[in-house]
Design a protein around this motif. Structure first.
Motif, short mmCIF file in Angstrom:
data_model
loop_
_atom_site.label_atom_id
_atom_site.label_comp_id
_atom_site.label_asym_id
_atom_site.label_seq_id
_atom_site.Cartn_x
_atom_site.Cartn_y
_atom_site.Cartn_z
N THR A 85 96.06 -9.37 47.69
CA THR A 85 95.29 -9.62 48.91
C THR A 85 94.10 -10.52 48.62
O THR A 85 93.83 -11.47 49.38
CB THR A 85 94.81 -8.29 49.53
N VAL A 86 93.39 -10.25 47.53
CA VAL A 86 92.25 -11.10 47.17
C VAL A 86 92.70 -12.53 46.91
O VAL A 86 92.07 -13.50 47.37
CB VAL A 86 91.51 -10.53 45.94
N ILE A 87 93.79 -12.70 46.19
CA ILE A 87 94.33 -14.04 45.90
C ILE A 87 94.62 -14.78 47.20
O ILE A 87 94.25 -15.95 47.38
CB ILE A 87 95.60 -13.95 45.03
N LEU A 88 95.29 -14.10 48.13
CA LEU A 88 95.65 -14.74 49.40
C LEU A 88 94.42 -15.09 50.23
O LEU A 88 94.34 -16.17 50.82
CB LEU A 88 96.57 -13.82 50.20
N LEU A 89 93.45 -14.20 50.27
CA LEU A 89 92.23 -14.45 51.04
C LEU A 89 91.49 -15.66 50.51
O LEU A 89 91.01 -16.50 51.28
CB LEU A 89 91.32 -13.21 51.00
N LEU A 105 88.72 -2.32 34.38
CA LEU A 105 89.74 -3.34 34.15
C LEU A 105 90.15 -4.00 35.47
O LEU A 105 90.27 -5.23 35.55
CB LEU A 105 90.96 -2.72 33.46
N HIS A 106 90.34 -3.18 36.50
CA HIS A 106 90.66 -3.71 37.83
C HIS A 106 89.55 -4.65 38.29
O HIS A 106 89.81 -5.73 38.83
CB HIS A 106 90.82 -2.53 38.81
N GLY A 107 88.31 -4.26 38.03
CA GLY A 107 87.17 -5.09 38.42
C GLY A 107 87.18 -6.44 37.72
O GLY A 107 86.90 -7.48 38.33
N LEU A 110 89.74 -8.65 39.33
CA LEU A 110 89.27 -9.15 40.62
C LEU A 110 88.28 -10.29 40.45
O LEU A 110 88.31 -11.28 41.21
CB LEU A 110 88.64 -8.01 41.42
N GLU A 111 87.41 -10.18 39.45
CA GLU A 111 86.45 -11.25 39.18
C GLU A 111 87.17 -12.51 38.72
O GLU A 111 86.83 -13.62 39.14
CB GLU A 111 85.44 -10.80 38.12
N LYS A 112 88.17 -12.35 37.86
CA LYS A 112 88.92 -13.48 37.31
C LYS A 112 89.65 -14.26 38.41
O LYS A 112 89.78 -15.48 38.33
CB LYS A 112 89.94 -13.00 36.27
N ILE A 113 90.14 -13.54 39.43
CA ILE A 113 90.92 -14.22 40.46
C ILE A 113 90.04 -14.72 41.61
O ILE A 113 90.55 -15.23 42.61
CB ILE A 113 92.04 -13.32 41.01
N VAL A 118 82.44 -7.72 43.39
CA VAL A 118 83.27 -6.56 43.10
C VAL A 118 82.39 -5.32 43.15
O VAL A 118 81.30 -5.30 42.56
CB VAL A 118 83.94 -6.68 41.72
N ILE A 119 82.83 -4.30 43.86
CA ILE A 119 82.04 -3.08 43.99
C ILE A 119 82.84 -1.89 43.44
O ILE A 119 84.06 -1.87 43.49
CB ILE A 119 81.62 -2.81 45.45
N PHE A 120 82.09 -0.92 42.91
CA PHE A 120 82.67 0.29 42.33
C PHE A 120 82.05 1.49 43.04
O PHE A 120 81.12 2.11 42.51
CB PHE A 120 82.36 0.36 40.83
#
Length: 220
Positions: A85-89, A105-107, A110-113, A118-120
């Protein structure tokens, strides 16, 4: 479109709470979730609600998502859907994409893409509660960056009538009092001559160590 329009993707506990608060603050919110039950629950609370798959590029384009000021990806339990979803947006040109991360790791992914922020939520709330438990005078705690924190400290009775000049937090501890919340008013950027009253709340900015030193020496 007018400024102040948000799309919240994923209407679980975090996403629905965020969306409702944005509505309360006067913004327009489009809620999107593939779970029709979640969509039904929010149908009368948000500006618009759509049951759809956020990993479908055509769906996002047909909804005009690229015209929104900010998209929040609050997908709760599907890391793959979150990442796609982030990639598409980003690909369709959304101005600002904020994404909820389930783990460090997920964060990082998300930053890389390209997520703008990014929020936790779970981690950050845990940190705030921990600080509140160990510091009775600490009302709230927000980490601004790796280096700086902003904290709310309640003024004890023994400091009643003392001025910021008396405390001199900047020179003695390295932190700054940026506001004082009083019973019926708020003093923004207080001067050295401003005095404290019982039950005032000082908003302090500095490093964790500076604020802890200030609290231990002056408040505690």
């Amino acid at each position: 479109m007018k400024r102040g329009q948000y799309v919240v993707i994923g209407l679980g506990r975090f996403g629905s709470s965020l969306a409702k608060e944005l509505i309360e603050l006067g913004y327009e919110v489009l809620g999107l979730d593939k779970d029709e039950e979640a969509v039904d629950e929010m149908s009368e609370m948000l500006t618009h609600v759509v049951a759809a798959d956020s990993t479908d590029e055509e769906v996002l384009r047909s909804l005009g998502i690229r015209n929104f000021d900010c998209a929040v990806v609050a997908i709760g339990d599907d890391i793959q859907a979150s990442v796609l979803t982030v990639i598409l947006l980003k690909d369709i040109g959304v101005k600002q994409v904020v994404a909820k991360a389930l783990s460090e790791l997920h964060g990082k992914v998300l930053e890389k893409i390209g997520a703008d922020r990014v929020i936790f939520p779970e981690r950050d709330m845990g940190i705030r509660v921990a600080h509140q438990l160990v510091s009775p005078n600490l009302l709230d705690y927000i980490e601004l960056s790796r280096d700086y924190t902003i904290a709310e400290l309640q003024v004890p009775k023994r400091l009643c009538g003392r001025s910021l000049k008396d405390l001199d937090p900047r020179a003695r501890y390295g932190c700054s009092v940026v506001a004082i919340n009083k019973k019926n008013s708020v003093i923004i950027a207080p001067t050295a001559e401003d005095t404290l009253d019982d039950q005032d709340v000082m908003v302090v900015i500095g490093t964790n160590e500076q604020i802890e030193s200030f609290e231990n020496a002056v408040i505690g």
